[in-house]
Design an enzyme around this catalytic site. Structure first.
Site, PDB file in Angstrom:
ATOM      1  N   ASP A  30     -13.626  13.331   8.302  1.00  8.37           N
ATOM      2  CA  ASP A  30     -14.194  12.991   7.484  1.00  8.37           C
ATOM      3  C   ASP A  30     -15.946  13.126   7.443  1.00  8.37           C
ATOM      4  O   ASP A  30     -16.102  14.459   7.980  1.00  8.37           O
ATOM      5  CB  ASP A  30     -14.323  11.196   8.123  1.00  8.37           C
ATOM      6  CG  ASP A  30     -14.485  10.185   6.795  1.00  8.37           C
ATOM      7  OD1 ASP A  30     -14.109   9.322   6.831  1.00  8.37           O
ATOM      8  OD2 ASP A  30     -15.774  10.149   5.931  1.00  8.37           O
ATOM      9  N   LYS A  35     -19.624   8.599  11.140  1.00 11.50           N
ATOM     10  CA  LYS A  35     -18.234   7.622  11.442  1.00 11.50           C
ATOM     11  C   LYS A  35     -17.594   8.450  12.605  1.00 11.50           C
ATOM     12  O   LYS A  35     -17.070   7.863  13.713  1.00 11.50           O
ATOM     13  CB  LYS A  35     -17.464   7.471  10.228  1.00 11.50           C
ATOM     14  CG  LYS A  35     -16.463   6.634  10.041  1.00 11.50           C
ATOM     15  CD  LYS A  35     -15.235   6.828   9.432  1.00 11.50           C
ATOM     16  CE  LYS A  35     -15.495   5.295   8.273  1.00 11.50           C
ATOM     17  NZ  LYS A  35     -14.744   6.003   6.883  1.00 11.50           N
ATOM     18  N   THR A 121      -3.828   5.705  -1.911  1.00  9.42           N
ATOM     19  CA  THR A 121      -2.649   5.406  -2.707  1.00  9.42           C
ATOM     20  C   THR A 121      -2.913   5.244  -4.819  1.00  9.42           C
ATOM     21  O   THR A 121      -4.200   5.494  -4.859  1.00  9.42           O
ATOM     22  CB  THR A 121      -3.344   3.699  -3.511  1.00  9.42           C
ATOM     23  OG1 THR A 121      -2.549   3.061  -2.047  1.00  9.42           O
ATOM     24  CG2 THR A 121      -2.234   2.639  -4.487  1.00  9.42           C
ATOM     25  N   ARG A 154      -0.465  -2.724   6.367  1.00  5.97           N
ATOM     26  CA  ARG A 154      -1.428  -3.989   6.095  1.00  5.97           C
ATOM     27  C   ARG A 154      -2.915  -3.700   6.474  1.00  5.97           C
ATOM     28  O   ARG A 154      -1.978  -3.962   7.923  1.00  5.97           O
ATOM     29  CB  ARG A 154      -1.067  -4.986   5.608  1.00  5.97           C
ATOM     30  CG  ARG A 154       0.205  -5.817   4.920  1.00  5.97           C
ATOM     31  CD  ARG A 154       1.078  -7.065   5.691  1.00  5.97           C
ATOM     32  NE  ARG A 154       2.087  -6.417   7.236  1.00  5.97           N
ATOM     33  CZ  ARG A 154       2.124  -7.121   7.826  1.00  5.97           C
ATOM     34  NH1 ARG A 154       2.927  -8.204   7.392  1.00  5.97           N
ATOM     35  NH2 ARG A 154       2.873  -6.651   8.747  1.00  5.97           N
ATOM     36  N   GLU A 155      -4.192  -4.519   6.061  1.00  4.59           N
ATOM     37  CA  GLU A 155      -4.732  -4.402   7.502  1.00  4.59           C
ATOM     38  C   GLU A 155      -4.502  -6.039   7.519  1.00  4.59           C
ATOM     39  O   GLU A 155      -3.494  -7.083   7.473  1.00  4.59           O
ATOM     40  CB  GLU A 155      -6.025  -4.720   5.856  1.00  4.59           C
ATOM     41  CG  GLU A 155      -7.013  -3.892   5.506  1.00  4.59           C
ATOM     42  CD  GLU A 155      -7.638  -3.725   5.021  1.00  4.59           C
ATOM     43  OE1 GLU A 155      -8.142  -5.122   4.821  1.00  4.59           O
ATOM     44  OE2 GLU A 155      -7.711  -3.229   3.878  1.00  4.59           O
ATOM     45  N   ALA A 252       0.851 -20.638  -1.028  1.00  9.99           N
ATOM     46  CA  ALA A 252      -0.090 -20.427  -2.120  1.00  9.99           C
ATOM     47  C   ALA A 252      -1.099 -20.763  -1.458  1.00  9.99           C
ATOM     48  O   ALA A 252      -1.382 -20.710  -0.283  1.00  9.99           O
ATOM     49  CB  ALA A 252       0.468 -22.436  -2.702  1.00  9.99           C
ATOM     50  N   CYS A 260      -6.870  -3.765  -2.144  1.00  9.23           N
ATOM     51  CA  CYS A 260      -5.602  -2.884  -2.717  1.00  9.23           C
ATOM     52  C   CYS A 260      -5.272  -4.281  -4.077  1.00  9.23           C
ATOM     53  O   CYS A 260      -4.953  -3.158  -4.656  1.00  9.23           O
ATOM     54  CB  CYS A 260      -4.565  -3.482  -1.314  1.00  9.23           C
ATOM     55  SG  CYS A 260      -4.783  -1.732  -0.322  1.00  9.23           S
ATOM     56  N   LYS A 263      -7.306  -3.841  -7.097  1.00 13.42           N
ATOM     57  CA  LYS A 263      -7.606  -3.071  -8.133  1.00 13.42           C
ATOM     58  C   LYS A 263      -6.078  -2.630  -7.935  1.00 13.42           C
ATOM     59  O   LYS A 263      -5.741  -1.465  -9.155  1.00 13.42           O
ATOM     60  CB  LYS A 263      -7.867  -2.010  -6.327  1.00 13.42           C
ATOM     61  CG  LYS A 263      -8.269  -0.256  -7.119  1.00 13.42           C
ATOM     62  CD  LYS A 263      -8.514   0.570  -5.405  1.00 13.42           C
ATOM     63  CE  LYS A 263      -7.489   0.862  -5.233  1.00 13.42           C
ATOM     64  NZ  LYS A 263      -7.506   2.269  -4.106  1.00 13.42           N
ATOM     65  N   LYS A 320      -8.439 -12.178   4.386  1.00 14.70           N
ATOM     66  CA  LYS A 320      -7.451 -12.832   4.491  1.00 14.70           C
ATOM     67  C   LYS A 320      -7.622 -12.445   6.750  1.00 14.70           C
ATOM     68  O   LYS A 320      -8.699 -12.560   6.774  1.00 14.70           O
ATOM     69  CB  LYS A 320      -6.144 -11.956   4.654  1.00 14.70           C
ATOM     70  CG  LYS A 320      -5.713 -10.392   4.536  1.00 14.70           C
ATOM     71  CD  LYS A 320      -4.430  -9.957   4.627  1.00 14.70           C
ATOM     72  CE  LYS A 320      -4.976  -8.203   4.834  1.00 14.70           C
ATOM     73  NZ  LYS A 320      -3.176  -8.051   5.638  1.00 14.70           N
TER      74      LYS A 320
END
Ligand code: UGA
Length: 429
Positions: A30, A35, A121, A154-155, A252, A260, A263, A320
């Protein structure tokens, strides 16, 4: 296999650690020196369940290392994965400058055959541009292949998803890199789809858009449920049992967020437009998502009437459960809207309060979820953290000025909440 991963964000770091776990020799690169320093000291730049142990174990075993040098990554590896950000531009299209920059860097360092794999992506046709860029900037004219290998993790469940994928997609226009790519993934024993680069790139955008479509679909159904007295959870269970539909992604909510779906939808709509197709269906998915938040906010406004100086507790800030990520979080957007109307907020999130502080100020951050509603006129549940189901509801109710709960994630049973003395308003029930 010797592998370099360029870009140590969510996808790059998790993928690198998982590749090391299944026996490969991995260097994660990176350009952010801080980081890389953090990672070298054993600390994680993100919260992701199981990631710290995975990284520690593989660093200790000598299979995983970190570097700021692309040259080192390219020299040490046969396969180089690109996992850099592809952020949105103001018009909804994708900023591919990081991808292009990394492709140039890799090209300049290549001295022998390499497989360059795109994991970020990207819009369809990006692989072709990457190949062109490498040809243009590689002085030594060595052979190479470009592969599209989209990531579906998925995160919050990233390690699990990476080690147990539903499928692995390998997009290439040449047969040469296929055995190597298959060898990398062989230990996972997952189904492998070998296709062309454009199809692989499209699989990623089409998959994310379809998942977002499922959420908007059930959110639209939730509106009909509210208008007709039906229960969206019963409807979701009923339609989800049809194996052609499936129950997943039919919860729901106050709308989807994260780095993600919003965007990728915008990008896919834009790419389709450039290819001559008006993807009105996906524009409607975006519209339903936007009005779902509007409707939830209006529910709060209609109930509390004047929001100015109202004390409101908010449970959940992450976009989430299981993540500290607040990018495009519906919870944060809701907090901003409430603040704009003059509400005074007391907030809690199990993991995201550190990151939330950078984007949400003038609120009281609390350390105990059971104290969030103290002295409040209402409590809002904005993220589906499973621990919120363990709230001490008797205590919460006793400490509130008005026992009103707005549940944007349908965590509780309406009848039980009413029995406990709450005025309980959820989604589509
Ligand atoms: C999503 C995809 O699920 C991954 O497969 C993909 O690899 C990833 O994007 C990516 O492109 O990198 P992620 O953004 O981590 O993963 O989160 P999801 O679990 O998909 O949730 C997205 C949003 O939808 C969240 O705000 C979540 O709360 C919401 N959601 C999800 C609902 O409102 N209802 C549901 O039924 C499911």
């Amino acid at each position: 296999m010797k592998i370099a991963i360029i870009g140590t964000g969510y996808v790059g770091l998790v993928t690198g650690a998982c590749f090391a776990e299944i026996g490969h020799q991995v260097v994660c690169v990176d350009c952010d020196a801080e980081k890389i320093h953090t990672l070298k000291t054993g600390l994680m730049p993100i919260y992701e369940p199981g990631l710290d142990e995975l990284v520690a174990r593989n660093v200790a075993a000598g299979r995983l290392e970190f570097s700021t040098s692309t040259q080192e990554g390219v020299e040490k590896s046969t396969v180089i994965f690109i996992a850099v950000p592809t952020p949105p531009l103001p018009d909804g299209s994708v900023d591919l400058s990081f991808i292009e920059g990394v492709a140039r860097d890799i090209a300049r360092c290549m001295t022998g055959y390499r497989i360059i794999v795109d994991k970020s992506t990207v819009p369809v046709k990006t692989g072709e541009k990457v190949a062109e860029t490498i040809t243009r900037y590689c002085k030594s004219r060595v052979a190479f292949d470009v592969v599209s290998n989209p990531e579906f993790l998925r995160e919050g469940f990233a390690v699990e998803d990476c080690l147990h994928p539903d499928r692995v997609v390998i997009g290439t226009n040449s047969a040469r890199p296929v055995p190597t790519m298959k060898e990398i993934y062989a230990p996972l024993e997952a189904p492998i789809i070998v296709t062309d680069i454009s199809s692989a790139e499209l699989i990623k955008h089409a998959a994310n858009s379809f998942l977002a479509l499922k959420i908007s679909y059930i959110n639209a159904i939730s509106v009909i449920c509210e208008a007709s007295g039906a229960n969206v959870m019963e409807v979701a269970n009923g339609i989800g049992m049809d194996s052609r539909i499936g129950r997943a992604f039919l919860d729901a909510s106050l709308g989807f967020g994260g780095s993600c779906f919003p965007k990728d939808l915008s990008a896919f709509v834009k790419i389709s437009e450039q290819l001559g197709y008006d993807f009105a269906l996906l524009r409607e998915v975006q519209h339903i998502n936007a009005i779902q938040m509007d409707r939830f906010f209006k529910k709060i406004q209609d109930t509390l009437w004047v929001l100015k100086d109202k004390n409101i507790g908010v449970l959940g800030l992450a976009f989430k459960q299981n993540t500290d990520d607040v990018r495009q979080s519906p919870a944060i957007e809701l907090c901003h809207r409430l603040q704009k109307e003059g509400a005074v907020l007391r907030v809690f999130d199990p993991k995201a309060m550190g990151k939330a502080r950078a984007v949400l100020s003038n609120v009281t951050y609390l350390e105990d979820m059971n104290t969030v509603a103290e002295g409040c006129d209402a409590l809002v549940i904005a993220t589906e953290w499973p621990e919120f189901k363990q709230l001490d509801l008797q205590r919460v109710r006793a400490t509130m000025v008005c026992p009103i709960v707005f549940d944007g994630r349908n965590l509780f049973d309406p009848a039980e909440m009413e029995q406990l003395g709450f005025i309980y308003k959820s989604i589509g029930r």
